[in-house]
Design a protein around this motif. Structure first.
Motif, PDB file in Angstrom:
ATOM      1  N   GLY A  89      46.761  52.975  40.554  1.00 11.96           N
ATOM      2  CA  GLY A  89      46.976  53.875  41.642  1.00 11.96           C
ATOM      3  C   GLY A  89      45.956  53.574  42.627  1.00 11.96           C
ATOM      4  N   SER A  90      46.513  53.267  43.908  1.00 13.43           N
ATOM      5  CA  SER A  90      45.507  53.146  44.915  1.00 13.43           C
ATOM      6  C   SER A  90      46.152  54.204  46.205  1.00 13.43           C
ATOM      7  N   LEU A  91      45.381  54.262  47.268  1.00 13.52           N
ATOM      8  CA  LEU A  91      45.646  54.883  48.494  1.00 13.52           C
ATOM      9  C   LEU A  91      45.470  53.794  49.527  1.00 13.52           C
ATOM     10  N   ARG A  92      46.530  53.864  50.407  1.00 13.90           N
ATOM     11  CA  ARG A  92      46.588  53.018  51.625  1.00 13.90           C
ATOM     12  C   ARG A  92      46.382  54.105  52.693  1.00 13.90           C
ATOM     13  N   ILE A  93      45.326  54.065  53.319  1.00  7.31           N
ATOM     14  CA  ILE A  93      45.052  55.010  54.579  1.00  7.31           C
ATOM     15  C   ILE A  93      45.187  54.502  55.815  1.00  7.31           C
ATOM     16  N   TYR A  94      45.416  55.287  56.602  1.00  8.11           N
ATOM     17  CA  TYR A  94      45.572  54.745  58.230  1.00  8.11           C
ATOM     18  C   TYR A  94      44.585  55.885  59.122  1.00  8.11           C
ATOM     19  N   ALA A  95      43.972  55.160  59.933  1.00  7.70           N
ATOM     20  CA  ALA A  95      43.219  55.890  60.706  1.00  7.70           C
ATOM     21  C   ALA A  95      43.141  55.375  62.253  1.00  7.70           C
ATOM     22  N   CYS A  96      42.702  56.359  63.046  1.00 10.06           N
ATOM     23  CA  CYS A  96      42.683  56.091  64.475  1.00 10.06           C
ATOM     24  C   CYS A  96      41.276  56.741  65.000  1.00 10.06           C
ATOM     25  N   MET A 144      43.418  50.588  55.272  1.00  6.29           N
ATOM     26  CA  MET A 144      42.452  50.165  54.199  1.00  6.29           C
ATOM     27  C   MET A 144      43.270  50.692  52.824  1.00  6.29           C
ATOM     28  N   GLU A 145      42.984  49.853  51.718  1.00  2.00           N
ATOM     29  CA  GLU A 145      43.617  50.263  50.438  1.00  2.00           C
ATOM     30  C   GLU A 145      42.362  50.605  49.680  1.00  2.00           C
ATOM     31  N   ILE A 146      42.316  51.775  49.093  1.00  3.73           N
ATOM     32  CA  ILE A 146      41.175  52.253  48.316  1.00  3.73           C
ATOM     33  C   ILE A 146      41.807  52.602  46.799  1.00  3.73           C
ATOM     34  N   PRO A 147      40.943  52.472  45.701  1.00  2.00           N
ATOM     35  CA  PRO A 147      41.427  53.211  44.484  1.00  2.00           C
ATOM     36  C   PRO A 147      41.448  54.695  44.588  1.00  2.00           C
ATOM     37  N   HIS A 148      42.661  54.990  43.806  1.00  2.00           N
ATOM     38  CA  HIS A 148      42.815  56.478  43.835  1.00  2.00           C
ATOM     39  C   HIS A 148      42.144  57.239  42.822  1.00  2.00           C
ATOM     40  N   LEU A 149      40.898  57.761  43.381  1.00  2.00           N
ATOM     41  CA  LEU A 149      40.114  58.460  42.391  1.00  2.00           C
ATOM     42  C   LEU A 149      40.762  59.307  41.697  1.00  2.00           C
ATOM     43  N   LEU A 150      41.319  60.487  41.907  1.00  2.00           N
ATOM     44  CA  LEU A 150      42.098  61.353  41.344  1.00  2.00           C
ATOM     45  C   LEU A 150      43.006  60.693  40.155  1.00  2.00           C
ATOM     46  N   GLU A 169      49.321  56.549  52.013  1.00  2.00           N
ATOM     47  CA  GLU A 169      50.515  56.255  51.025  1.00  2.00           C
ATOM     48  C   GLU A 169      49.968  55.911  49.688  1.00  2.00           C
ATOM     49  N   GLN A 170      50.630  56.552  48.745  1.00  2.00           N
ATOM     50  CA  GLN A 170      50.416  56.362  47.312  1.00  2.00           C
ATOM     51  C   GLN A 170      51.015  55.015  46.885  1.00  2.00           C
ATOM     52  N   LEU A 171      50.123  54.110  46.134  1.00  2.00           N
ATOM     53  CA  LEU A 171      50.641  52.835  45.778  1.00  2.00           C
ATOM     54  C   LEU A 171      50.297  52.658  44.288  1.00  2.00           C
ATOM     55  N   PRO A 172      51.077  51.890  43.469  1.00  2.00           N
ATOM     56  CA  PRO A 172      50.927  51.889  42.222  1.00  2.00           C
ATOM     57  C   PRO A 172      49.841  50.707  41.864  1.00  2.00           C
ATOM     58  N   THR A 173      49.331  50.039  42.781  1.00  2.00           N
ATOM     59  CA  THR A 173      48.228  48.718  42.547  1.00  2.00           C
ATOM     60  C   THR A 173      47.066  49.481  41.689  1.00  2.00           C
TER      61      THR A 173
END
Length: 86
Positions: free
Chosen positions: A65-72, A13-19, A58-62
């Protein structure tokens, strides 16, 4: 997500980087279609409550600033979790 995820599946998922949003006063990046903004700590906690584990981010510039998270699934051993100081 935990119900429909295959035993060896991965959620990304890609989520906004709140920080980044707060530190850089990027309040113009808040859109009406984004109903919530979570910190990485909160996302990790919510996923854990449902038997899911974040194993990479991963930190992304989108959008400033966004975060791409990976979960299992928490019990799936193949994906190793990053150290907390990474």
């Amino acid at each position: 997500m935990s119900i429909v995820l295959a035993p060896d599946g991965v959620i990304t998922m890609e989520i906004p980087h709140l920080l980044q949003l707060i530190e850089h006063n990027q309040f113009d990046t808040i859109y009406h279609e984004h109903f919530s903004y979570f910190s990485l700590f909160t996302v990790t906690s919510v996923f854990a409550r449902h038997g899911l584990r974040l194993f990479d981010v991963e930190q992304l510039p989108t959008h400033g600033g966004s975060l791409r998270i990976y979960a299992c699934h928490d019990e799936y051993p193949r994906h190793t979790t990053l150290p907390s100081d990474a």
